[in-house]
Design a protein around this motif. Structure first.
Motif, PDB file in Angstrom:
ATOM      1  N   ASP A 241     -37.911 -14.004 -44.736  1.00  0.00           N
ATOM      2  CA  ASP A 241     -39.154 -13.995 -45.503  1.00  0.00           C
ATOM      3  C   ASP A 241     -38.867 -13.371 -46.866  1.00  0.00           C
ATOM      4  O   ASP A 241     -38.269 -12.288 -46.940  1.00  0.00           O
ATOM      5  N   PRO A 242     -39.253 -14.017 -47.984  1.00  0.00           N
ATOM      6  CA  PRO A 242     -38.977 -13.453 -49.306  1.00  0.00           C
ATOM      7  C   PRO A 242     -39.528 -12.037 -49.498  1.00  0.00           C
ATOM      8  O   PRO A 242     -38.942 -11.236 -50.219  1.00  0.00           O
ATOM      9  N   ASP A 243     -40.652 -11.730 -48.841  1.00  0.00           N
ATOM     10  CA  ASP A 243     -41.191 -10.374 -48.940  1.00  0.00           C
ATOM     11  C   ASP A 243     -40.234  -9.353 -48.342  1.00  0.00           C
ATOM     12  O   ASP A 243     -40.068  -8.257 -48.874  1.00  0.00           O
ATOM     13  N   VAL A 244     -39.614  -9.710 -47.235  1.00  0.00           N
ATOM     14  CA  VAL A 244     -38.658  -8.806 -46.593  1.00  0.00           C
ATOM     15  C   VAL A 244     -37.439  -8.606 -47.481  1.00  0.00           C
ATOM     16  O   VAL A 244     -36.964  -7.477 -47.681  1.00  0.00           O
ATOM     17  N   LEU A 245     -36.917  -9.703 -48.038  1.00  0.00           N
ATOM     18  CA  LEU A 245     -35.735  -9.611 -48.900  1.00  0.00           C
ATOM     19  C   LEU A 245     -36.064  -8.845 -50.179  1.00  0.00           C
ATOM     20  O   LEU A 245     -35.270  -8.005 -50.635  1.00  0.00           O
ATOM     21  N   ALA A 246     -37.233  -9.098 -50.771  1.00  0.00           N
ATOM     22  CA  ALA A 246     -37.614  -8.390 -51.999  1.00  0.00           C
ATOM     23  C   ALA A 246     -37.719  -6.885 -51.752  1.00  0.00           C
ATOM     24  O   ALA A 246     -37.290  -6.069 -52.588  1.00  0.00           O
ATOM     25  N   SER A 247     -38.267  -6.488 -50.610  1.00  0.00           N
ATOM     26  CA  SER A 247     -38.369  -5.067 -50.276  1.00  0.00           C
ATOM     27  C   SER A 247     -36.992  -4.445 -50.090  1.00  0.00           C
ATOM     28  O   SER A 247     -36.756  -3.300 -50.505  1.00  0.00           O
ATOM     29  N   ALA A 248     -36.075  -5.188 -49.467  1.00  0.00           N
ATOM     30  CA  ALA A 248     -34.720  -4.669 -49.278  1.00  0.00           C
ATOM     31  C   ALA A 248     -33.993  -4.515 -50.606  1.00  0.00           C
ATOM     32  O   ALA A 248     -33.283  -3.525 -50.835  1.00  0.00           O
ATOM     33  N   VAL A 249     -34.180  -5.475 -51.516  1.00  0.00           N
ATOM     34  CA  VAL A 249     -33.500  -5.419 -52.808  1.00  0.00           C
ATOM     35  C   VAL A 249     -34.026  -4.259 -53.657  1.00  0.00           C
ATOM     36  O   VAL A 249     -33.245  -3.530 -54.278  1.00  0.00           O
ATOM     37  N   ILE A 250     -35.337  -4.058 -53.688  1.00  0.00           N
ATOM     38  CA  ILE A 250     -35.887  -2.995 -54.537  1.00  0.00           C
ATOM     39  C   ILE A 250     -35.422  -1.622 -54.056  1.00  0.00           C
ATOM     40  O   ILE A 250     -35.344  -0.672 -54.846  1.00  0.00           O
ATOM     41  N   LYS A 251     -35.080  -1.484 -52.777  1.00  0.00           N
ATOM     42  CA  LYS A 251     -34.609  -0.203 -52.253  1.00  0.00           C
ATOM     43  C   LYS A 251     -33.215   0.144 -52.752  1.00  0.00           C
ATOM     44  O   LYS A 251     -32.807   1.304 -52.675  1.00  0.00           O
TER      45      LYS A 251
END
Length: 276
Positions: A241-251
């Motif tokens: 899910d792009p939301d999951v990947l975006a959250s992982a990247v911002i971390k």
């Protein structure tokens, strides 16, 4: 007749009066700072899109993390919108500074870019015209930017960069990379600059990750290490899910020690449509 002698001032009372005055002054400064922070946060919130486009075969997610310096906001931003020809415009940028002036300039960059994209589908022209317009306004600030045009029918992708961090990509077939395409200087620096473009055709399902340098670079953390970490996340999470990947990247920004703000835009796309 004896003269009247007044009692000496009470040192404790003087101390309380002085402390009271200092507290009043501190409270006024806190109120002023709070008002500035609230103003900046409102401006920042309105500079990010309230919702991202929904197109067949595409999923988009964005993340923003505020700065830990200044007003706790900054000039990082992202945007995604459908253009008049039906293609998708994707933009991410980083404005110099962390104050209300930077946010105001960021608003000019985002608004100008989106307005000019309505008149041309060529990212090179969009960045070149935005650059000239910003210089003519005389802000004296600059901004990095990456602008993409994606045709959802042909799956053609056109990319142009103005001094910005490279895009990262990964596909379902296991191919991936850091798009070190040539680019031009930041917006607002060189009048008349012509920004180069790169053309790609997305022939298989995959993911694009756009980000700002606050995600991948810090005082003791080189950008190459941050990009490599995001590259690893994209390879592992291309079908997530792009939301999951975006959250992982911002971390990733938490590991760099950077106090800058940070922005991420993730685009997950299906493979090309089946003919007929």
């Amino acid at each position: 007749m004896r003269g009247h002698r007044s009692d000496p001032p009470d040192s404790g009372q003087e101390l309380l009066l002085t402390l009271g005055q200092l507290v009043d002054q501190a409270l006024e400064r806190i109120k002023l700072q709070r008002a500035r922070v609230e103003l900046a946060m409102v401006l920042q919130r309105h500079m990010l899109p309230p919702e991202l486009p929904k197109l067949p075969g595409l999923q988009i997610a964005g993340r923003y993390s505020p700065s830990r310096d200044g007003l706790d906001v900054g000039g990082d931003w992202y945007d995604a919108f459908v253009m008049m020809d039906g293609s998708l415009g994707l933009a991410i940028g980083d404005v110099q500074g962390h104050d209300v002036e930077a946010i105001a300039f960021m608003g000019q960059v985002r608004t100008s870019l989106r307005a000019l994209a309505e008149g041309t589908s060529d990212p090179r022209e969009v960045l070149s015209r935005t650059n000239n317009l910003l210089i003519s306004m005389g802000f004296g600030l600059f901004a990095t930017c990456c602008f993409l045009r994606f045709d959802p029918v042909s799956r053609d992708l056109t990319v142009s960069r103005a001094g910005h961090v490279p895009m990262i990509w990964a596909t379902a077939a296991g191919r991936s990379g850091i798009a070190l395409d040539s680019g031009g200087p930041p917006l607002g620096v060189v009048r008349g600059e012509r920004y180069p473009v790169t053309h790609r055709r997305l022939t298989e399902a995959g993911v694009l990750v756009l980000l700002t340098d606050g995600v991948v670079e810090g005082p003791t953390y080189p950008m190459e290490a941050g990009l490599a970490e995001v590259h690893r996340l994209a390879r592992r999470g291309f079908d997530a899910d792009p939301d999951v990947l975006a959250s992982a990247v911002i971390k990733v920004a938490e590991r760099t020690g950077h106090r800058d703000d940070a922005a991420v835009l993730v685009v997950r796309y299906d493979g090309p449509p089946v003919p007929g």
